[in-house]
Write an enzyme that holds these catalytic residues in place. Structure first.
Site, PDB file in Angstrom:
ATOM      1  N   LYS A  69      -1.729   9.457  -3.551  1.00  0.00           N
ATOM      2  CA  LYS A  69      -2.012   9.885  -2.163  1.00  0.00           C
ATOM      3  C   LYS A  69      -0.957  10.867  -1.681  1.00  0.00           C
ATOM      4  O   LYS A  69      -1.262  11.895  -1.111  1.00  0.00           O
ATOM      5  CB  LYS A  69      -1.996   8.685  -1.187  1.00  0.00           C
ATOM      6  CG  LYS A  69      -3.050   7.657  -1.396  1.00  0.00           C
ATOM      7  CD  LYS A  69      -2.996   6.598  -0.301  1.00  0.00           C
ATOM      8  CE  LYS A  69      -1.741   5.753  -0.280  1.00  0.00           C
ATOM      9  NZ  LYS A  69      -1.598   4.806  -1.395  1.00  0.00           N
ATOM     10  N   ARG A 180       6.911   5.667 -11.955  1.00  0.00           N
ATOM     11  CA  ARG A 180       7.412   6.477 -10.833  1.00  0.00           C
ATOM     12  C   ARG A 180       8.944   6.494 -10.770  1.00  0.00           C
ATOM     13  O   ARG A 180       9.577   5.452 -10.923  1.00  0.00           O
ATOM     14  CB  ARG A 180       6.914   5.905  -9.504  1.00  0.00           C
ATOM     15  CG  ARG A 180       5.494   6.256  -9.206  1.00  0.00           C
ATOM     16  CD  ARG A 180       5.211   6.232  -7.734  1.00  0.00           C
ATOM     17  NE  ARG A 180       5.139   4.910  -7.167  1.00  0.00           N
ATOM     18  CZ  ARG A 180       4.275   4.560  -6.219  1.00  0.00           C
ATOM     19  NH1 ARG A 180       3.417   5.442  -5.754  1.00  0.00           N
ATOM     20  NH2 ARG A 180       4.275   3.355  -5.726  1.00  0.00           N
ATOM     21  N   ARG A 235       0.923  -5.703  -4.528  1.00  0.00           N
ATOM     22  CA  ARG A 235       0.489  -4.639  -3.600  1.00  0.00           C
ATOM     23  C   ARG A 235      -0.967  -4.268  -3.840  1.00  0.00           C
ATOM     24  O   ARG A 235      -1.719  -3.993  -2.905  1.00  0.00           O
ATOM     25  CB  ARG A 235       1.398  -3.414  -3.738  1.00  0.00           C
ATOM     26  CG  ARG A 235       2.661  -3.596  -2.917  1.00  0.00           C
ATOM     27  CD  ARG A 235       3.806  -2.699  -3.312  1.00  0.00           C
ATOM     28  NE  ARG A 235       3.470  -1.318  -3.494  1.00  0.00           N
ATOM     29  CZ  ARG A 235       4.044  -0.537  -4.423  1.00  0.00           C
ATOM     30  NH1 ARG A 235       4.958  -1.027  -5.220  1.00  0.00           N
ATOM     31  NH2 ARG A 235       3.705   0.718  -4.527  1.00  0.00           N
TER      32      ARG A 235
HETATM   33  P1  ADP Z   1       2.145   2.320  -1.859  1.00  0.00           P
HETATM   34  O1  ADP Z   1       2.736   2.909  -3.074  1.00  0.00           O
HETATM   35  O2  ADP Z   1       1.930   0.832  -1.965  1.00  0.00           O
HETATM   36  O3  ADP Z   1       0.948   3.079  -1.348  1.00  0.00           O
HETATM   37  P2  ADP Z   1       3.723   3.088   0.481  1.00  0.00           P
HETATM   38  O4  ADP Z   1       4.806   4.013   0.094  1.00  0.00           O
HETATM   39  O5  ADP Z   1       2.554   3.647   1.218  1.00  0.00           O
HETATM   40  O6  ADP Z   1       3.334   2.327  -0.840  1.00  0.00           O
HETATM   41  O7  ADP Z   1       4.306   1.906   1.377  1.00  0.00           O
HETATM   42  C1  ADP Z   1       5.426   1.143   0.962  1.00  0.00           C
HETATM   43  C2  ADP Z   1       5.491  -0.121   1.778  1.00  0.00           C
HETATM   44  O8  ADP Z   1       5.657   0.199   3.172  1.00  0.00           O
HETATM   45  C3  ADP Z   1       4.237  -0.973   1.736  1.00  0.00           C
HETATM   46  O9  ADP Z   1       4.205  -1.845   0.610  1.00  0.00           O
HETATM   47  C4  ADP Z   1       4.367  -1.750   3.058  1.00  0.00           C
HETATM   48  O10 ADP Z   1       5.326  -2.787   2.956  1.00  0.00           O
HETATM   49  C5  ADP Z   1       4.940  -0.707   4.001  1.00  0.00           C
HETATM   50  N1  ADP Z   1       3.864   0.031   4.724  1.00  0.00           N
HETATM   51  C6  ADP Z   1       3.548   1.351   4.607  1.00  0.00           C
HETATM   52  N2  ADP Z   1       2.537   1.677   5.417  1.00  0.00           N
HETATM   53  C7  ADP Z   1       2.174   0.546   6.069  1.00  0.00           C
HETATM   54  C8  ADP Z   1       1.172   0.225   7.042  1.00  0.00           C
HETATM   55  N3  ADP Z   1       0.318   1.166   7.511  1.00  0.00           N
HETATM   56  N4  ADP Z   1       1.106  -1.056   7.486  1.00  0.00           N
HETATM   57  C9  ADP Z   1       1.949  -2.010   7.048  1.00  0.00           C
HETATM   58  N5  ADP Z   1       2.903  -1.781   6.117  1.00  0.00           N
HETATM   59  C10 ADP Z   1       3.030  -0.527   5.618  1.00  0.00           C
END
Ligand code: ADP
Length: 289
Positions: A69, A180, A235
């Site tokens: 993403k 990663r 996750r």
């Molecule tokens: P991923 O690789 O899982 O898509 P992100 O970088 O988007 O990871 O997010 C890392 C962490 O930040 C998530 O596992 C969560 O703990 C927190 N997080 C990010 N965006 C949100 C959201 N919209 N609502 C709740 N927690 C979030």
């Protein structure tokens, strides 16, 4: 609650126009869905919705952890001249700070759990306010909304034009997350995994070359604390439980654009541009140079 109000305040009136966010007419009530989500909407925090033609794009990127993403959202944001706002980055910035929130967040994030809506709205609100001060317009949101409740609240304050849903098979997602790496100095993302899976059970074969760092980053690579196999699987589970209903939410609104990644960036980027009806002039220049 106060955090959500701050988001609305930041997005309201003049700032909304500059940032490309939309707003409600003063006499219009906030959306029933958002109100049902239990958040108060003070009259002065209502926003006027602007026609899409008068502002920049307001898109959302959905997809499982590791799908890419961030990579595609940031490329598109450069192409379209809109900010790429990743809530995961906002969370990580906060984690890197010395604030008391960092300790609270570390425990949640390192287990792969979602942080509370209040914290996310607070971080998002601050980010939007900063963008507003810098005259930003439109946005590509990445990692938000992650639950139907967050999607309903977002719907209550602004118009989302399109939602791009990136898809990749789960075994590849896990491999990609484990590969990663981030350069601790320049902050760029890389991937050491070389994905080469054969097609089976009706699924096509996928090849994704590693995204290797330049020599000067090589010795400074770090792995996200939440990119261990156990946490990645957690996750993915949370994504399936909490975020897949978000896909249905936008599918029902007719805004969801599904995109099955055919491979790495060289294969996927031109195809993504094609379905979005966009052209990358820089890439075309390079190709014909
Ligand atoms: P991923 O690789 O899982 O898509 P992100 O970088 O988007 O990871 O997010 C890392 C962490 O930040 C998530 O596992 C969560 O703990 C927190 N997080 C990010 N965006 C949100 C959201 N919209 N609502 C709740 N927690 C979030």
């Amino acid at each position: 609650m106060a955090a959500v109000q701050r988001l609305f305040r930041a997005a309201a009136s003049g700032g909304a126009a500059r940032r490309g966010m939309t707003s409600l007419a003063p006499e219009q009530a906030p959306s029933a869905a958002a109100a049902a989500a239990g958040f108060p909407f003070a009259a002065e925090e209502r926003m006027r919705r602007r026609p899409a033609a008068e502002r920049n794009v307001q898109w959302v990127f959905l997809g499982c952890p590791g799908v890419g993403k961030g990579t595609y959202a940031s490329r598109l944001s450069r192409l379209l001249g809109v900010p790429h706002i990743a809530t995961g980055d906002l969370v990580r910035d906060e984690l890197a700070s010395t604030g008391s929130l960092a300790v609270q967040l570390a425990e949640i994030v390192n287990q792969g759990k979602l942080v509370s809506d209040e914290i996310i709205f607070n971080l998002l609100s601050k980010r939007l306010k900063k963008g507003e001060d810098q005259g930003e317009s439109g946005f590509i949101l990445d990692g938000f909304p992650r639950t139907v409740k967050q999607a309903e609240i977002l719907d209550g304050v602004t118009d989302i034009d399109m939602v791009v849903n990136l898809k990749l098979r789960e075994d590849v997602l896990v491999e990609k997350c484990l590969g990663r790496r981030i350069c601790s100095q320049c902050g760029k993302n890389f991937n050491l995994a070389c994905i080469d899976v054969t097609g089976e059970n009706g699924l096509p074969p996928i090849y994704m070359a590693p995204l290797l760092p330049p020599n000067n980053c090589m010795s400074k690579l770090i792995t996200r604390a939440d990119d261990t196999e156990e946490v990645v699987r957690n996750r993915l589970q949370i994504y399936n439980d909490m975020s897949q209903p978000v896909e249905d939410f936008y599918r029902k609104q007719g805004k969801l654009l599904e995109f099955n990644l055919p491979g790495g960036i060289p294969e996927s980027w031109p195809k993504l541009l094609h379905i979005l009806n966009l052209e990358d002039q820089e890439e075309m220049k390079l190709a014909t140079a």
